[in-house]
Design a protein around this motif. Structure first.
Motif, PDB file in Angstrom:
ATOM      1  N   LYS A  55     -54.990  30.960  33.022  1.00 51.14           N
ATOM      2  CA  LYS A  55     -55.653  32.268  33.126  1.00 51.14           C
ATOM      3  C   LYS A  55     -54.662  33.320  33.607  1.00 51.14           C
ATOM      4  CE  LYS A  55     -59.545  34.637  35.276  1.00 51.14           C
ATOM      5  NZ  LYS A  55     -60.689  34.529  36.179  1.00 51.14           N
ATOM      6  N   GLN A  56     -53.832  32.973  34.576  1.00 49.96           N
ATOM      7  CA  GLN A  56     -52.838  33.896  35.110  1.00 49.96           C
ATOM      8  C   GLN A  56     -51.832  34.299  34.024  1.00 49.96           C
ATOM      9  OE1 GLN A  56     -50.405  32.073  38.083  1.00 49.96           O
ATOM     10  NE2 GLN A  56     -49.118  33.860  38.384  1.00 49.96           N
ATOM     11  N   LEU A  57     -51.352  33.330  33.254  1.00 53.72           N
ATOM     12  CA  LEU A  57     -50.377  33.607  32.202  1.00 53.72           C
ATOM     13  C   LEU A  57     -50.999  34.332  31.009  1.00 53.72           C
ATOM     14  CD1 LEU A  57     -48.368  30.246  32.158  1.00 53.72           C
ATOM     15  CD2 LEU A  57     -47.661  32.451  33.122  1.00 53.72           C
ATOM     16  N   ASN A  58     -52.308  34.294  30.882  1.00 55.33           N
ATOM     17  CA  ASN A  58     -53.019  34.896  29.760  1.00 55.33           C
ATOM     18  C   ASN A  58     -53.647  36.240  30.157  1.00 55.33           C
ATOM     19  OD1 ASN A  58     -53.738  34.700  27.021  1.00 55.33           O
ATOM     20  ND2 ASN A  58     -55.803  34.021  27.567  1.00 55.33           N
ATOM     21  N   ASN A  59     -52.987  36.969  31.026  1.00 51.34           N
ATOM     22  CA  ASN A  59     -53.451  38.291  31.472  1.00 51.34           C
ATOM     23  C   ASN A  59     -54.852  38.240  32.071  1.00 51.34           C
ATOM     24  OD1 ASN A  59     -51.065  39.596  30.615  1.00 51.34           O
ATOM     25  ND2 ASN A  59     -51.850  39.638  28.515  1.00 51.34           N
ATOM     26  N   THR A  60     -55.143  37.219  32.829  1.00 49.62           N
ATOM     27  CA  THR A  60     -56.406  36.955  33.528  1.00 49.62           C
ATOM     28  C   THR A  60     -57.592  36.729  32.581  1.00 49.62           C
ATOM     29  OG1 THR A  60     -57.126  39.250  33.873  1.00 49.62           O
ATOM     30  CG2 THR A  60     -55.638  38.293  35.537  1.00 49.62           C
ATOM     31  N   PHE A  61     -57.324  36.461  31.299  1.00 51.48           N
ATOM     32  CA  PHE A  61     -58.396  36.164  30.361  1.00 51.48           C
ATOM     33  C   PHE A  61     -58.507  34.655  30.172  1.00 51.48           C
ATOM     34  CE2 PHE A  61     -57.100  40.454  28.879  1.00 51.48           C
ATOM     35  CZ  PHE A  61     -58.258  41.112  29.253  1.00 51.48           C
ATOM     36  N   LEU A  62     -59.732  34.183  30.132  1.00 55.42           N
ATOM     37  CA  LEU A  62     -59.986  32.756  29.952  1.00 55.42           C
ATOM     38  C   LEU A  62     -61.377  32.579  29.374  1.00 55.42           C
ATOM     39  CD1 LEU A  62     -59.095  29.745  30.683  1.00 55.42           C
ATOM     40  CD2 LEU A  62     -60.505  30.054  32.711  1.00 55.42           C
ATOM     41  N   THR A  63     -61.470  31.854  28.271  1.00 54.08           N
ATOM     42  CA  THR A  63     -62.785  31.540  27.724  1.00 54.08           C
ATOM     43  C   THR A  63     -63.188  30.155  28.220  1.00 54.08           C
ATOM     44  OG1 THR A  63     -61.952  30.494  25.714  1.00 54.08           O
ATOM     45  CG2 THR A  63     -62.323  32.886  25.625  1.00 54.08           C
ATOM     46  N   PHE A  64     -64.466  29.888  28.112  1.00 60.25           N
ATOM     47  CA  PHE A  64     -64.989  28.589  28.515  1.00 60.25           C
ATOM     48  C   PHE A  64     -64.329  27.486  27.698  1.00 60.25           C
ATOM     49  CE2 PHE A  64     -68.110  25.156  28.077  1.00 60.25           C
ATOM     50  CZ  PHE A  64     -68.326  24.859  29.414  1.00 60.25           C
ATOM     51  N   GLY A  65     -64.184  27.685  26.402  1.00 60.12           N
ATOM     52  CA  GLY A  65     -63.574  26.695  25.515  1.00 60.12           C
ATOM     53  C   GLY A  65     -62.123  26.406  25.878  1.00 60.12           C
ATOM     54  N   GLN A  66     -61.377  27.448  26.224  1.00 59.44           N
ATOM     55  CA  GLN A  66     -59.983  27.250  26.633  1.00 59.44           C
ATOM     56  C   GLN A  66     -59.913  26.416  27.910  1.00 59.44           C
ATOM     57  OE1 GLN A  66     -59.055  31.413  26.902  1.00 59.44           O
ATOM     58  NE2 GLN A  66     -57.874  31.401  24.984  1.00 59.44           N
ATOM     59  N   ALA A  67     -60.788  26.704  28.842  1.00 54.41           N
ATOM     60  CA  ALA A  67     -60.802  25.966  30.102  1.00 54.41           C
ATOM     61  C   ALA A  67     -61.090  24.491  29.858  1.00 54.41           C
ATOM     62  CB  ALA A  67     -61.833  26.557  31.059  1.00 54.41           C
ATOM     63  N   VAL A  68     -62.076  24.206  29.011  1.00 54.35           N
ATOM     64  CA  VAL A  68     -62.422  22.816  28.716  1.00 54.35           C
ATOM     65  C   VAL A  68     -61.268  22.121  28.006  1.00 54.35           C
ATOM     66  CG1 VAL A  68     -63.972  21.345  27.376  1.00 54.35           C
ATOM     67  CG2 VAL A  68     -64.910  23.203  28.757  1.00 54.35           C
ATOM     68  N   LYS A  69     -60.668  22.800  27.049  1.00 52.98           N
ATOM     69  CA  LYS A  69     -59.538  22.228  26.308  1.00 52.98           C
ATOM     70  C   LYS A  69     -58.393  21.874  27.260  1.00 52.98           C
ATOM     71  CE  LYS A  69     -56.226  23.778  22.815  1.00 52.98           C
ATOM     72  NZ  LYS A  69     -55.925  24.889  21.898  1.00 52.98           N
TER      73      LYS A  69
END
Length: 175
Positions: free
Chosen positions: A64-78
């Motif tokens: 999330k930090q490296l992605n400009n504080t953006f994070l989707t639920f799917g990315q987190a699960v992956k």
């Protein structure tokens, strides 16, 4: 999100930390002579739980930090499942090396302890033999490895689903 960060390096790095943490915990239990001690198992459970939860959440947070504080639920699960599976594979490899080369007597000691516990529970000799036979069949490295990978994937899913639900932040949410 055209400048999205690839989660591959995070999954590999944190998966390595995850696996090494599990191996280190097992080595501590073995070195202290508590690998088969049920009363010392609480230390192993606590340490393993802290490693699992901590490493998965830290990996998701780093993404999330490296992605400009953006994070989707799917990315987190992956990311969480990926970390858990990589760590689980490392743990499985260690376990197979440990049980087959470093301390092969551990498998027999486990079976002996199981037999004693079954005898103390009041089971008949036939029931004990059946249970031990099932246990020996389930001790096949392929079966235990497959079950372990599924277990770690499930644990990774649960932890990352909770973490992802809490930490998610989509680009659409900022407008």
């Amino acid at each position: 999100m055209e400048n999205q960060v690839s989660p591959k390096n995070i999954i590999l790095n944190y998966g390595l930390f995850f696996g090494l943490g599990l191996v280190f915990t097992s080595l501590i239990m073995y070195a202290t002579g508590n690998l088969l001690n049920p009363s010392a198992g609480i230390f192993s459970l606590i340490a393993t739980s802290l490693i699992v939860i901590g490493v998965i959440i830290l990996g998701i947070k780093k993404y999330k930090q490296l992605n400009n504080t953006f994070l989707t639920f799917g990315q987190a699960v992956k990311i969480g499942v990926g970390i858990a599976v990589i760590g689980g594979i490392i743990s499985i490899i260690y376990q197979q090396v440990f049980e087959n080369f470093i301390a092969p007597e551990i498998v027999e000691q486990r079976l002996t302890l199981m037999q004693e516990a079954l005898e103390n529970s009041g089971m008949s000799e036939e029931q004990i033999e059946t249970q031990l036979s099932i246990q020996q069949k389930m001790s096949n490295p392929l079966i235990t490895s497959a079950i372990a990978i599924l277990f770690w994937a499930f644990i990774g899913f649960v932890i990352s689903a909770i973490g992802g639900a809490i930490m998610q932040k989509r680009e659409e949410d900022t407008f």
